[in-house]
Design an enzyme around this catalytic site. Structure first.
Site, PDB file in Angstrom:
ATOM      1  N   THR A  20      -5.200  31.097 -37.592  1.00  0.00           N
ATOM      2  CA  THR A  20      -4.377  30.513 -36.541  1.00  0.00           C
ATOM      3  C   THR A  20      -4.225  31.525 -35.401  1.00  0.00           C
ATOM      4  O   THR A  20      -4.776  32.626 -35.454  1.00  0.00           O
ATOM      5  CB  THR A  20      -2.964  30.131 -37.046  1.00  0.00           C
ATOM      6  OG1 THR A  20      -2.188  31.329 -37.201  1.00  0.00           O
ATOM      7  CG2 THR A  20      -3.029  29.382 -38.366  1.00  0.00           C
ATOM      8  N   ARG A  21      -3.439  31.148 -34.391  1.00  0.00           N
ATOM      9  CA  ARG A  21      -3.169  32.040 -33.262  1.00  0.00           C
ATOM     10  C   ARG A  21      -1.943  32.916 -33.514  1.00  0.00           C
ATOM     11  O   ARG A  21      -1.499  33.658 -32.623  1.00  0.00           O
ATOM     12  CB  ARG A  21      -2.968  31.208 -31.978  1.00  0.00           C
ATOM     13  CG  ARG A  21      -3.076  32.006 -30.682  1.00  0.00           C
ATOM     14  CD  ARG A  21      -3.009  31.100 -29.465  1.00  0.00           C
ATOM     15  NE  ARG A  21      -1.765  30.366 -29.375  1.00  0.00           N
ATOM     16  CZ  ARG A  21      -0.660  30.802 -28.768  1.00  0.00           C
ATOM     17  NH1 ARG A  21      -0.629  31.989 -28.213  1.00  0.00           N
ATOM     18  NH2 ARG A  21       0.416  30.041 -28.724  1.00  0.00           N
ATOM     19  N   LYS A  22      -1.407  32.885 -34.715  1.00  0.00           N
ATOM     20  CA  LYS A  22      -0.237  33.703 -35.046  1.00  0.00           C
ATOM     21  C   LYS A  22      -0.669  35.140 -35.347  1.00  0.00           C
ATOM     22  O   LYS A  22      -0.528  35.638 -36.464  1.00  0.00           O
ATOM     23  CB  LYS A  22       0.513  33.100 -36.227  1.00  0.00           C
ATOM     24  CG  LYS A  22       1.102  31.722 -35.936  1.00  0.00           C
ATOM     25  CD  LYS A  22       1.768  31.145 -37.175  1.00  0.00           C
ATOM     26  CE  LYS A  22       2.315  29.749 -36.909  1.00  0.00           C
ATOM     27  NZ  LYS A  22       2.921  29.141 -38.120  1.00  0.00           N
ATOM     28  N   THR A  23      -1.215  35.785 -34.315  1.00  0.00           N
ATOM     29  CA  THR A  23      -1.694  37.150 -34.447  1.00  0.00           C
ATOM     30  C   THR A  23      -0.730  38.115 -33.769  1.00  0.00           C
ATOM     31  O   THR A  23       0.150  37.711 -33.020  1.00  0.00           O
ATOM     32  CB  THR A  23      -3.092  37.287 -33.822  1.00  0.00           C
ATOM     33  OG1 THR A  23      -3.071  36.727 -32.502  1.00  0.00           O
ATOM     34  CG2 THR A  23      -4.135  36.544 -34.647  1.00  0.00           C
TER      35      THR A  23
END
Length: 302
Positions: free
Chosen positions: A145-148
């Site tokens: 996901t983009r939860k970086t």
């Protein structure tokens, strides 16, 4: 068709080397007291791995020491599984050597180790998650996901690739994702999709997060490319996915995505894995991962 191992380092943008310079500046913003102590004597250090996992992050490790005029020689190839062995009663394996001035080896040590450990941990979690999904019979796409971590996205996304999973969208500009807040702000799924398409054109996919079968139908009919069945699970998820494919796949081209609460412990459960679902996305492979344990030790005799 080429069968050679992918060189993921070739994907990295020009800006990545600048980031490493910034990390080195952050770690030593003023005087290098320890560097003064050890001086410029040429030394050789060994990179040890002390926990099993996939080796990932080699370009970042190399660049740290390249900027410090050191040479790195690897005993393993990126993407290999590092299986630790017992040496002298300690569990470790020699992965690489670093040669250069003593103070410069130590100047880059922590930046290089932290980056390699994090990237390898994400690659390992990604690879293990993918194995479990495949073992359960799932043949679709497994994605992160983009939860970086802000400022560390290149490293974390890179780890996903080495681990064998899809990165999902890289950033806000890579794909249009319309979530509940977008839909509530515009009044409906249809309004949100049409507004997005009016500016993103044909070149970007639109991914819409939906909470029900009816919202999914609205998104498909509005022209969404990907329908995220968010936080659905069990029979509800599978039945909705199959129904949507049966009723609309002949008239509309779309992908179904399952997301929300999926991790390595439940991915094999029937409520998450079904080939009517095209994509399983999970942040567990990069937000809740253990690092692979590395250390760098200077050889006293070098």
């Amino acid at each position: 068709m080429s069968t050679s191992t992918p060189v993921y380092a070739n994907l990295l943008p020009p800006s990545w080397k600048v980031k490493i310079s910034e990390w080195l500046k952050e770690d030593c913003p003023s005087f290098d007291w320890g560097g003064f102590v050890v001086g410029e004597a040429p030394k050789r250090a060994t990179l040890f791995c002390k926990s099993e996992g996939i080796l990932a992050g080699v370009p970042f490790f190399d660049e740290v020491f390249k900027q410090l005029d050191c040479k790195v020689t690897w005993n393993f190839t990126e993407g290999e599984w590092l299986k630790v062995a017992t040496e002298g009663g300690k569990v470790k394996i020699a992965v690489a050597t670093v040669e250069g001035p003593s103070r410069k080896i130590l100047l880059g040590e922590r930046v290089a180790l932290n980056t390699l450990a994090r990237c390898s941990g994400i690659a390992t979690a990604s690879g293990l998650f993918l194995q479990k999904a495949r073992a359960a019979g799932y043949q679709g796409i497994v994605a992160g996901t983009r939860k970086t971590t802000p400022g560390f996205r290149d490293v974390e996304k890179y780890g996903m690739l080495v681990g064998g999973v899809d990165m999902h969208r890289y950033d806000l500009s890579s794909m249009v994702m319309l979530k509940d807040n977008h839909i509530w702000s515009t009044g409906s799924v249809t309004n949100a999709v049409h507004a997005a398409r009016s500016v993103c054109g044909f070149s970007l996919r639109i991914d819409v997060e939906v909470q029900s079968y009816d919202e999914a139908v609205e998104a498909i009919q509005a022209g969404a490319d990907v329908i995220m069945l968010d936080n659905m699970e069990g029979e509800s998820l599978i039945s909705n996915a199959k129904r949507l494919k049966d009723e609309f796949s002949a008239k509309h081209k779309f992908l179904l995505e399952s997301s929300g609460g999926i991790d390595i412990d439940n991915v094999q459960q029937g409520g998450h894995v079904d080939n009517s679902i095209d994509i399983i996305s999970t942040s567990s492979i990069h937000q809740s991962t253990k690092h692979v344990d590395f250390s760098l030790k200077i050889d006293p005799s070098s």
